[in-house]
Motif scaffolding. Structure first.
Motif, mmCIF file in Angstrom:
data_model
loop_
_atom_site.group_PDB
_atom_site.id
_atom_site.type_symbol
_atom_site.label_atom_id
_atom_site.label_comp_id
_atom_site.label_asym_id
_atom_site.label_seq_id
_atom_site.Cartn_x
_atom_site.Cartn_y
_atom_site.Cartn_z
ATOM 1 N N LEU A 228 0.841 -1.206 0.000
ATOM 2 C CA LEU A 228 0.000 0.000 0.000
ATOM 3 C C LEU A 228 0.879 1.260 0.000
ATOM 4 N N ALA A 229 0.455 2.276 -0.743
ATOM 5 C CA ALA A 229 1.210 3.534 -0.810
ATOM 6 C C ALA A 229 1.442 4.090 0.590
ATOM 7 N N ASN A 230 2.626 4.659 0.810
ATOM 8 C CA ASN A 230 2.995 5.185 2.138
ATOM 9 C C ASN A 230 1.938 6.101 2.740
ATOM 10 N N ASN A 231 1.378 7.000 1.904
ATOM 11 C CA ASN A 231 0.443 8.008 2.426
ATOM 12 C C ASN A 231 -0.956 7.437 2.710
ATOM 13 N N GLN A 232 -1.156 6.133 2.531
ATOM 14 C CA GLN A 232 -2.442 5.483 2.815
ATOM 15 C C GLN A 232 -2.353 4.548 4.024
ATOM 16 N N ARG A 233 -1.180 4.438 4.612
ATOM 17 C CA ARG A 233 -0.984 3.451 5.675
ATOM 18 C C ARG A 233 -1.503 3.926 7.027
ATOM 19 N N GLN A 234 -2.069 2.990 7.782
ATOM 20 C CA GLN A 234 -2.541 3.268 9.136
ATOM 21 C C GLN A 234 -1.431 2.875 10.124
ATOM 22 N N PRO A 235 -1.483 3.426 11.348
ATOM 23 C CA PRO A 235 -0.498 3.006 12.361
ATOM 24 C C PRO A 235 -0.527 1.484 12.534
ATOM 25 N N GLY A 236 0.628 0.882 12.698
ATOM 26 C CA GLY A 236 0.708 -0.571 12.860
ATOM 27 C C GLY A 236 0.796 -1.320 11.537
ATOM 28 N N PHE A 237 0.840 -0.574 10.437
ATOM 29 C CA PHE A 237 0.966 -1.201 9.109
ATOM 30 C C PHE A 237 2.162 -2.151 9.098
ATOM 31 N N ASN A 238 1.963 -3.343 8.545
ATOM 32 C CA ASN A 238 3.022 -4.356 8.668
ATOM 33 C C ASN A 238 3.479 -4.978 7.342
ATOM 34 N N PHE A 239 3.351 -4.263 6.239
ATOM 35 C CA PHE A 239 3.915 -4.702 4.949
ATOM 36 C C PHE A 239 3.502 -6.131 4.565
ATOM 37 N N PRO A 240 2.187 -6.393 4.467
ATOM 38 C CA PRO A 240 1.752 -7.780 4.217
ATOM 39 C C PRO A 240 2.258 -8.365 2.891
ATOM 40 N N ILE A 241 2.354 -7.564 1.858
ATOM 41 C CA ILE A 241 2.797 -8.106 0.560
ATOM 42 C C ILE A 241 4.293 -8.431 0.613
ATOM 43 N N HIS A 242 5.072 -7.532 1.198
ATOM 44 C CA HIS A 242 6.496 -7.831 1.410
ATOM 45 C C HIS A 242 6.663 -9.127 2.205
ATOM 46 N N HIS A 243 5.901 -9.256 3.299
ATOM 47 C CA HIS A 243 6.009 -10.467 4.123
ATOM 48 C C HIS A 243 5.746 -11.718 3.302
ATOM 49 N N LEU A 244 4.610 -11.714 2.618
ATOM 50 C CA LEU A 244 4.218 -12.924 1.881
ATOM 51 C C LEU A 244 5.258 -13.287 0.815
ATOM 52 N N LEU A 245 5.686 -12.308 0.040
ATOM 53 C CA LEU A 245 6.636 -12.597 -1.043
ATOM 54 C C LEU A 245 8.007 -12.993 -0.482
#
Lengths: 218, 218
Positions: free
Chosen positions: A155-172
């Motif tokens: 998700l684009a940086n300016n759309q992230r909520q606190p606690g955002f955890n990079f789910p796509i990075h994690h999965l890949l």
């Protein structure tokens, strides 16, 4: 048979765009022609500034580092999928199917959102991102590298909520699928091309700048 | 036909060797796993630290910069010449002729002095260098890139007199023959190999770190 070369990288320069959680690229002259017999420069940049490769270590402590990636994984068949989606929308499995391009195990799959043409403008950071279902589908397909022509697959940086955890990075990355961000795909959209993307061999590194080159046999 | 990949680059790490007129490589963590959701690092290095490509701008003001080098010039047939010469001696035309390897226009010619195996030890900087007559001969042969497995193609730093003016760099770069230094050629000596060496696309740059990869078809 002749070969045509395509630069799929964005340039590095002072003032180039960078995400807030990484850092800028700066140049300082160490020695200068006219004064000294040679010109030497000092570069400062982050592991994720500009066109760069993410190693699994970017996201988990036991993940493979840049210098541990086998070279064989960094050269391969690449399909470039045209996904001109509006900012902040999700790129889906259907988008890939609609491309008509065949995704095979080991393939590099690069997403051409069109953002790369906006590199250096504020709207560059208003980009679509990869959906979780598409990331899962790509993991199942056992692709080798996922690339995108914007600053992140998540998700684009300016759309992230606190606690955002990079789910796509994690999965890949947890599935050892490498990630390349800040590509420039303007000249190779909707095509199959052979790609070389060898990062700088930095020990224990989470990421590295990389020159991404596509070669097409004519 | 299968392919075998060879890493012809030295690793980058804190404490790695560097010539006094360039500068060290340092890493600082910007964010760290355990504390932050991702790991990001900051790198500082010079344009001529570690395995790197010299652009003509390194030596003269109107010279081509790293980002101006056509990609086609960075992939090609490479011959690796075994020249196990004593420290501070000159590599000669005869050494090339003795190798029995054929030098063709556009070739990359890499010199394996054996110094690459000493990378990280003080004696790494006690190396042979390319003679002026050999450099002139290589210019006449219209080779594409000259590479060496030590810190410079010119006289070793610790042997230079005041006013030293990098004659080998001048001759090669003024003839648009590119230079790669700090190679690791231990596994490819006395062979012909296909090499890819795409530098980071840094605007107006005099040099860039580069991953040099050799590929042999089996």
């Amino acid at each position: 048979m002749s070969k045509k070369f395509f630069d799929l990288s964005q340039p590095y320069y002072e003032g180039m765009p960078y995400a807030p959680n990484v850092g800028p690229f700066t140049i300082k002259k160490i020695s200068q022609l006219g004064v000294d017999p040679i010109q030497v420069s000092e570069y400062k940049l982050s592991s994720h500034t500009g066109t760069h490769l993410d190693a699994p270590r970017h996201i988990y402590q036991s993940g493979m580092t840049i210098d541990q990636i086998p070279l064989e994984r960094l050269a391969g068949r690449c399909i470039v999928i045209n996904v001109p989606k509006p900012p902040f929308t999700l790129i889906t499995i259907q988008d890939v199917l609609d491309s008509g391009l065949d995704v095979r195990p080991g393939d590099f799959v690069f997403f051409h959102t069109g953002c790369g043409a906006k590199f250096g403008r504020p709207e560059y950071f208003n980009h679509p991102s990869i959906s979780l279902e598409l990331a899962e589908w790509l993991v199942a397909k056992k692709v080798g590298i996922i690339g995108i022509d914007c600053s992140t697959v998540d998700l684009a940086n300016n759309q992230r909520q606190p606690g955002f955890n990079f789910p796509i990075h994690h999965l890949l990355l947890e599935n050892e699928i490498l990630i390349i961000e800040h590509l420039n795909l303007e000249k190779v959209s909707s095509r199959e091309i052979y790609v070389y993307c060898f990062p700088i061999s930095i020990k224990d590194a989470d990421g590295s700048p990389v020159r991404v080159v596509g070669i097409m046999s004519l």
